[in-house]
Structures are given as C-alpha cells and as structure tokens.
Design an enzyme around this catalytic site. Sequence first.
Site, PDB file in Angstrom:
ATOM      1  N   GLN A  15       0.804  -1.277  -0.084  1.00 12.83           N
ATOM      2  CA  GLN A  15       0.119   0.028   0.022  1.00 12.83           C
ATOM      3  C   GLN A  15       0.810   1.326  -0.039  1.00 12.83           C
ATOM      4  O   GLN A  15       2.152   1.310   0.247  1.00 12.83           O
ATOM      5  CB  GLN A  15      -0.816  -0.042   1.211  1.00 12.83           C
ATOM      6  CG  GLN A  15      -0.235   0.076   2.721  1.00 12.83           C
ATOM      7  CD  GLN A  15      -0.951  -0.761   3.590  1.00 12.83           C
ATOM      8  OE1 GLN A  15      -2.179  -0.403   3.715  1.00 12.83           O
ATOM      9  NE2 GLN A  15      -0.363  -1.260   4.660  1.00 12.83           N
ATOM     10  N   GLU A  40      -0.449  -8.048  11.646  1.00 12.33           N
ATOM     11  CA  GLU A  40      -0.188  -6.842  10.908  1.00 12.33           C
ATOM     12  C   GLU A  40       0.426  -7.338   9.658  1.00 12.33           C
ATOM     13  O   GLU A  40       1.655  -7.503   9.502  1.00 12.33           O
ATOM     14  CB  GLU A  40       0.351  -5.632  11.403  1.00 12.33           C
ATOM     15  CG  GLU A  40       0.830  -4.662  10.368  1.00 12.33           C
ATOM     16  CD  GLU A  40      -0.311  -3.841   9.637  1.00 12.33           C
ATOM     17  OE1 GLU A  40      -0.295  -3.901   8.673  1.00 12.33           O
ATOM     18  OE2 GLU A  40      -1.326  -3.500  10.532  1.00 12.33           O
ATOM     19  N   ALA A  46      -3.868 -12.043   7.744  1.00 13.71           N
ATOM     20  CA  ALA A  46      -4.651 -12.514   8.636  1.00 13.71           C
ATOM     21  C   ALA A  46      -5.434 -13.685   8.406  1.00 13.71           C
ATOM     22  O   ALA A  46      -5.733 -14.581   9.221  1.00 13.71           O
ATOM     23  CB  ALA A  46      -5.657 -11.382   9.338  1.00 13.71           C
ATOM     24  N   ASP A  53      -9.270  -4.479  13.852  1.00 19.41           N
ATOM     25  CA  ASP A  53      -8.976  -3.160  13.505  1.00 19.41           C
ATOM     26  C   ASP A  53      -8.358  -2.943  11.840  1.00 19.41           C
ATOM     27  O   ASP A  53      -7.247  -2.701  11.792  1.00 19.41           O
ATOM     28  CB  ASP A  53      -8.046  -2.382  14.399  1.00 19.41           C
ATOM     29  CG  ASP A  53      -8.027  -0.754  14.198  1.00 19.41           C
ATOM     30  OD1 ASP A  53      -9.115  -0.263  13.596  1.00 19.41           O
ATOM     31  OD2 ASP A  53      -7.263   0.050  14.732  1.00 19.41           O
TER      32      ASP A  53
END
Length: 519
Positions: free
Chosen positions: A260, A331, A364, A383
Amino acid sequence: MSDLNASPTADSLVRSRAWRVALLISVCICAASGLVYELALLTLSTSLNGGGIVETSLIVAGYVASLGLGALIAKPFLSWPASSFLIVETLLGLCGGVSAVVLYMVFALVGQSTLILVVATLLIGILVGMEVPLLMTLIQRGRTSNAEDSGSVVANLNFADYVGGLLGGLAWPFVLLPWLGMIRGTAAAGLVNLVAALVVALLLLRTVLSGKQLLMHVLALLGAIALLLTLIIRSESIVVTARQSLYDDPVIYAHTSDYQDIVVTKRGKDSRLYLNGGLQYSSRDEYRYTESLVYPVLPAEPGGRVLVIGGGDGLAARELLKMDFKLTQVELDPEVVNVANTVLREDNGGAMEDPRVRILNEDAFTWLRSGGDHTLYDAVLIDLPDPDSAAMARLYSEEFYSMAHKMLAPGGKMVVQATSAFSTPDVFWRIDSTLRSAGCPTVPYHVHVPTFGDWGFVACAEEISVPSYAPPLRYLDDATLEAAQSFGLDNQPRNLPASTLDHPYVVDDLRRGYRQAGD
C-alpha cells in the site's frame, strides 16, 4: 508504395533467418513491455481506486478486447509494415511509459476516475494488438509460403509473444515495482520498449526504409527516449508535488510498500496517517476511536491475552499495555510497523517495540485459516481498513469472522471497526449481520469522532462495558457507551444477507455509500 520495396536488397534481408530471429526477439521485448503496462494499470487501480472487482474486470477484459481491436485497426497499415510498426512502438513506449505518472496526476488533481483507467487500458491494448499483424507481415514479405510455413510463422510469433508476457509478468512484481516504484517502473518499461524499437530500426529495417523515413523514425524514438529519461530522473519531484496536492497538511513521510501507499502528514501537533489515500487516524481525536475500540470488550480481569488483527499504528497496543495485557499483533505490512516505531512513535508511545507485543507480519486470513498460534484469547480486536476491495472484503466475510471467533477463550469478546454507521449504513449493518451469521451475539454501537464523523463498531458479545480497572480515560465511560448503543430513527437496525467469500456484498455497500443506502 510499400516501404519494403524501398531497397533492392529488401527481399534478401527479409528472407534472412538471423533477421527473422532478431525480429522475434523484438516481439518478446514488446510483449513484455505491453504486459508491464497492463499490470501497472491494475496496480494503479488498486492504489488509486481501491482495486475493486469492477475496475479489475474492466481493465483485464478491456485489455483483451482492445488487443483484438488493435489487430483489426492494423489491417489498413499492412502495406507499410515497417513504418507502421515503428510508429506503433514509438506511441506505445511513450503512452505506456507515461501512463502511471499521468494517471497519478489525474488522481491527485481530479480524484478517482475509472473512466481514465479504462481509456488508458484501451489505448495501450490497441497499440499492443497492432504489433503482431505488422510483425507477421514484415516476416512474411518476400517469402513464398505454404500453409505449413505460415503456421510455423504464427507459432513462432505466438511463442515469442507469450514468453515476453511471462517475462513482463515476472519483471513487474519482482524487479520494476519493488526497485523503481510505480512511476519509474512503467517509465523504465517504456524505455526498454523504445530502445528495442530503435535497435530494430537501425539494424533490421535500415535497408527496408528510405533514408528519410529512417531518419524521421530514429528522431521520434530518440525524442521519446529523452522524455522518459527525464521522467525517470524527475519522477520523485513530480510525485512529491502531486502527492502534496492530495493532502491539506504537509507530508512528512511517504512510502509505497509492497502492499500500500503510506503517507503521514503533520501540522502543528496534529499528525495523520493515510493508507492508499484513506485517513486512518488524526492524533487530535484518535483517542475517541481507540478507546471505543479497545475498552468495551476487555475481560473482567486485566493482564490476559489479546489478539489484535490490523492496528499496525500501535494505538490499540498503547491502550492495552496500560493494563499489562500480552498482545499478539497480526499486521500484514511490516512497513506500517516500521512507521509506527519511528514517525508515529510519539502517538503510540513506542508500544509496538514493547516486549509484551508479539508482532506477526502475516496475512490475517491465511494465519487464522492455518489455526493461528493455537492460543485462545480473552479479547480479539479487528481494526482493519475499510472493505473497499475484494482483497479487504475477505477480512469482513462470514468465513473470516467464524475463524476469528474460534480464537476466543470462554467468555471472551471480539470487536470489529465497522465504518460509519451514518455515512455507510449498509456496510455497518452488513457487518452486524455477518457477525451474527458467524455465530456471534452482537452489540452494535457508534461514537462521534470529529475527523471521521459518526463511526461504528460491532462487538461480538452479549453485553459491553468499560472495565473497572481501566485507567482514567479521556472520552469513554459507561454512560457514553450506553448511549452509543442507541440509534436514531433514520438508522435503525436492518437484517441483511451475510457478506461471504462467494458474495462480498460489503464492497458494493461501501461503494453505494449513504445517499443510496438500501437501494
């Protein structure tokens, strides 16, 4: 007159085996560059437009269709294959090489535009589609061919074309994008495209073209090469200028990771984190969001184990460490963690470097699918960025929530950030329905975060409350949390089909937004 008749030696040159092999190598190089351009467009679609199924399908289908259209458009130019080929390669190298910077500038100045991506796809695809008919004409001119020989030529061209596609497909993710970045990577591919065409012009077509024609093509190619070299040299300043126009505050950090585009801005004491252009938090009011995410689902006693999925900025970890919880943080992007430990360290208090935090740079979904670490957790906090693409929709699916739910110890609770309950109500209530389909009792609630507006969460729990051992908080208390569970008449609960891997409804929900909610 055909440009292959410009010289009496043309026929003998065209019949040369070495000449044909060299031309096939140029086919391979051009095909590699063409695929790099398409992959760059797909990458831009992900970075600038969220990379949804619609955009991806339009780019892939549009590229394939435009290849066929390009082949048809090439028919009137087959009488002048040498000149036409060099013109096509000049335009292709130039258009493909500047495509990334042009689209980035359009995004910075105008905003997201699927139309611009589609137009760029069609233009590049048409030019790539014109190559093979022109090259086949070049190879076949001056030869007497039977059906078998023609088939052999087609086979050789297709082989060179597909090998080039393979090389381009490998070069983009493993060489060009990680080493040069999006803008320099596409410019470099265009440069290779143009240099290959220049070599073909000077070594293979110099006796096929007239002296005047050759000079014009060489000058055009050199001009295009000079333009792309300038772009490569000055790309950093161009990107910095364009990127700054996207943000109101000064950019103090910018990096495109493997996953990203990461940007941090700062004005005064207000620092802000953006991922792919989407605001993740503002330090002036993130405590409202963070407290609302963390505290309602904590266990009755402090010091247990908590699983945090996402949250690489370290803000949730900061709060949990105040109560001596042990964290496993999943993460995906290690660069986000690096930013948390450096640029954002003042905001998270160095939480991500605390020995009580175990960081796993894993996907994840894959991690949960493999059983995680076979530990049961007292709380699970999810989150993640909003589900604006098929890749993110996996992490908002019934399958994902079912796997995450299994990580809870008896009596454990889970919470999901659920976008804006007001601006995107379909997304919010879809997440609620999806969690219930995954076997969760749910408690939806929403709070006001000035930077974001009305923001929603959905807890997988029978009830939620602020634990008695919580440190002094700036925003959340039991009264505030109780009020957060009440919704106005314009946003009452709705029962929607669950978002699944097979039907990722949540992406379309997010794209519709508030104004068309429920349509």
